[in-house]
Design an enzyme around this catalytic site. Structure first.
Site, PDB file in Angstrom:
ATOM      1  N   ASN A   1      51.938  68.313 -12.497  1.00 47.69           N
ATOM      2  CA  ASN A   1      51.582  68.648 -11.113  1.00 47.69           C
ATOM      3  C   ASN A   1      52.784  68.730 -10.186  1.00 47.69           C
ATOM      4  O   ASN A   1      52.646  69.052  -9.030  1.00 47.69           O
ATOM      5  CB  ASN A   1      50.588  67.611 -10.580  1.00 47.69           C
ATOM      6  CG  ASN A   1      51.149  66.205 -10.603  1.00 47.69           C
ATOM      7  OD1 ASN A   1      51.975  65.865 -11.453  1.00 47.69           O
ATOM      8  ND2 ASN A   1      50.722  65.384  -9.683  1.00 47.69           N
TER       9      ASN A   1
ATOM     10  N   ARG B   1      60.479  23.360   5.988  1.00 43.16           N
ATOM     11  CA  ARG B   1      60.128  22.927   4.627  1.00 43.16           C
ATOM     12  C   ARG B   1      59.594  24.045   3.739  1.00 43.16           C
ATOM     13  O   ARG B   1      59.430  23.864   2.543  1.00 43.16           O
ATOM     14  CB  ARG B   1      59.122  21.758   4.704  1.00 43.16           C
ATOM     15  CG  ARG B   1      59.791  20.447   5.059  1.00 43.16           C
ATOM     16  CD  ARG B   1      58.762  19.369   5.294  1.00 43.16           C
ATOM     17  NE  ARG B   1      58.161  19.488   6.616  1.00 43.16           N
ATOM     18  CZ  ARG B   1      57.073  18.829   7.007  1.00 43.16           C
ATOM     19  NH1 ARG B   1      56.449  18.036   6.155  1.00 43.16           N
ATOM     20  NH2 ARG B   1      56.596  18.967   8.231  1.00 43.16           N
TER      21      ARG B   1
ATOM     22  N   LYS C   1      57.390  30.830   8.994  1.00 44.53           N
ATOM     23  CA  LYS C   1      56.246  30.228   8.288  1.00 44.53           C
ATOM     24  C   LYS C   1      54.933  30.957   8.532  1.00 44.53           C
ATOM     25  O   LYS C   1      54.166  31.219   7.601  1.00 44.53           O
ATOM     26  CB  LYS C   1      56.119  28.755   8.705  1.00 44.53           C
ATOM     27  CG  LYS C   1      54.915  28.078   8.105  1.00 44.53           C
ATOM     28  CD  LYS C   1      54.997  26.582   8.172  1.00 44.53           C
ATOM     29  CE  LYS C   1      54.821  26.047   9.551  1.00 44.53           C
ATOM     30  NZ  LYS C   1      54.858  24.576   9.566  1.00 44.53           N
TER      31      LYS C   1
END
Ligand code: UD1
Ligand code: MG
Length: 455
Positions: free
Chosen positions: A385, A16, A23
């Protein structure tokens, strides 16, 4: 007390979530669900933590390889009982086993301690809670005298049983020998064709074991995450708890619903935080620090009395006391600002040290630099730089003054007390105490006329 072994179930798919990511790797307050559960498990000081993984394959142990756990593969996901069976061969019969879920991230240590404390030769501990809406959960079936008989999954429950409001959180603690006996007898003749861990409850009761229920301090502690809405709900709950904790310690939050702490935030006295501020990693704010709206601070220390105005991004930086940063400033990793420094709008500082009282107030980039004390850097000044391959250092001496729109082509050193005329491109070291100009001279073109439109 018996040795404690913790088994965390994390092999399920989490359909889901509708995500490619397993999950348990989804994050709550910046940390994966599984990592949170493992940290809580560690706080109980068990012998070992066994994590049962499966769905998503090796990406779960790979993503969390730094965790001190035993990874146990469940090749096929045949149910929570089947998952626990995979971990049992490595567990001593005399141990107490605590089962946790990788997708239930907020269980409190004190609650789990209470569950474990219920375990002895004749009883087991089960964490249950009464919910207004028990849909989807296993129901706790009790005898008339109140003792627990069994857990019935919703899909296997009778209409009468579905009315029960007390549900199984899934978290339980039991002696390993008892658990092994119950797991051996598990079948899968149920609505889902799975080996249910929950069936161990009825089996244990039949063996004369008493089920002692324990309840959490709050419902959110035991809520599992199955979809993005539940994840968001627990995130909000967790953040509110963090905000409450800060306010209890005297921090002023203009809106406790609009602060996010994804890590650890330590605050001194009289700290004030405006809305929409995000803290990540380890952040320390000294006494009376003020943080403006819409600011993100990650892994940083901010000294007492410093004011950070709105819309700043600060990462891996140490900022001194009584400094003023922003609005719209960016401090990148390895920035060290001493006390009373001013950094203004649209200024970016990277891997640089700025000493006391220096000011870089507008539209500048200072990278790989050492800036002395009492320096004033004019608007639009840039340290060049990087030559496309290597990075070089710029050193700016104490009390120097860099005119606006200057480019300092590193490696280069500006001497103490030097002044650089505005618009200069400085490619060589400049002497201390003197004015250096490195720009085309202004010319006056006599008799010049603006072009006219041809007819
Ligand atoms: C389970 C409980 C239910 C409880 C609910 C609480 C069972 C049979 N049911 O139901 O009583 O109310 O949790 O949220 O235990 N897992 C594996 N391997 C598997 C199956 C699951 O590791 O083969 C892991 C999942 O990743 C998850 C946990 O076990 O972390 C629970 O599995 P899930 O499928 O969510 O069980 P529920 O149906 O929610
Ligand atoms: Mg579930």
């Amino acid at each position: 007390m018996n040795k404690l072994e913790i088994v965390i179930l994390a092999a399920g798919e989490g359909k889901r979530m509708r995500s490619r990511l397993p999950k348990v790797l989804h994050k709550l307050a910046g940390e994966s669900l599984l990592e949170r559960v493992v940290k809580t498990a560690q706080s109980l000081e068990p012998e070992q933590i066994h994590v049962v993984y499966g769905h998503g394959g090796e990406c779960v142990p790979e993503a969390l390889a730094h965790l001190p756990v035993q990874w146990v593969l469940q090749v096929e996901q045949k149910g929570t009982g089947h998952a626990v069976i995979q971990a049992m061969p490595k567990i001593d019969d005399a141990a107490t086993v605590l089962v946790l879920y990788g997708d239930v991230p907020l269980a409190a240590k004190s609650t789990l301690d209470a569950v474990v404390a219920k375990v002895d030769g004749t009883s087991l501990g089960l964490l249950t809670v009464e919910l207004a809406n028990a849909k989807g959960y296993g129901r706790i079936v009790k005898q008339e005298n109140g003792s627990v008989l069994a857990i019935v999954e919703e899909r296997d429950a009778s209409p009468e049983q579905r009315k029960i409001r007390e549900i199984n959180t899934g978290i339980l603690a039991v002696q390993a020998s008892t658990l092994k006996g119950c797991l051996n007898g598990l079948g899968n003749a149920n609505a889902q064709g799975e080996y249910y861990l929950t069936d161990c409850i009825a089996a244990a009761v039949a063996d004369g074991i008493t089920v002692e229920t324990v309840h959490p301090h709050s419902e959110e502690e035991v809520l599992g995450i199955n979809d993005c809405q539940q994840l968001a709900r627990l995130e909000r709950y967790y953040q509110r708890q963090q905000a409450n904790g800060l306010m209890a310690n005297g921090v002023t939050l203009f809106d406790p619903a609009r602060i996010d702490v994804r890590g650890e935030l330590r605050c001194g006295q009289d700290v004030v935080i405006d809305v929409n501020v995000i803290f990540e990693g380890r952040v320390v704010l000294g006494d009376a620090v003020c943080i403006g709206a819409n600011t993100i601070i990650r892994n940083a220390e901010i000294g007492a009395g410093t004011v950070i105005q709105a819309n700043c991004v600060i990462e891996d930086a140490i900022v001194g006391r009584e400094t003023r940063i922003g609005p719209f400033s960016r401090l990148r990793p390895e920035t060290r600002l001493a006390d009373a420094v001013h950094i203004g709008n649209f200024v970016e500082i990277k891997k640089s040290v700025v000493a006391q009282g220096s000011k870089i107030n507008h539209l500048s980039y200072i990278g790989d630099s050492e800036v002395g004390s009492g320096v004033n850097i004019g608007a639009g000044t840039i340290t060049c730089n990087y030559d496309g391959v290597n990075k070089f250092k710029t050193t700016i001496g104490n009390d120097s003054f860099i005119g606006s729109g200057t480019q300092l082509v590193a490696p280069v050193t500006v001497g103490d007390g030097a002044t650089i005329g505005a618009g200069s491109t400085i490619t060589k070291d400049t002497p201390k105490g003197q004015l250096t100009l490195a720009r085309a001279r202004q010319q006056l073109v006599k008799g010049w006329q603006r072009p006219k439109k041809k007819l």
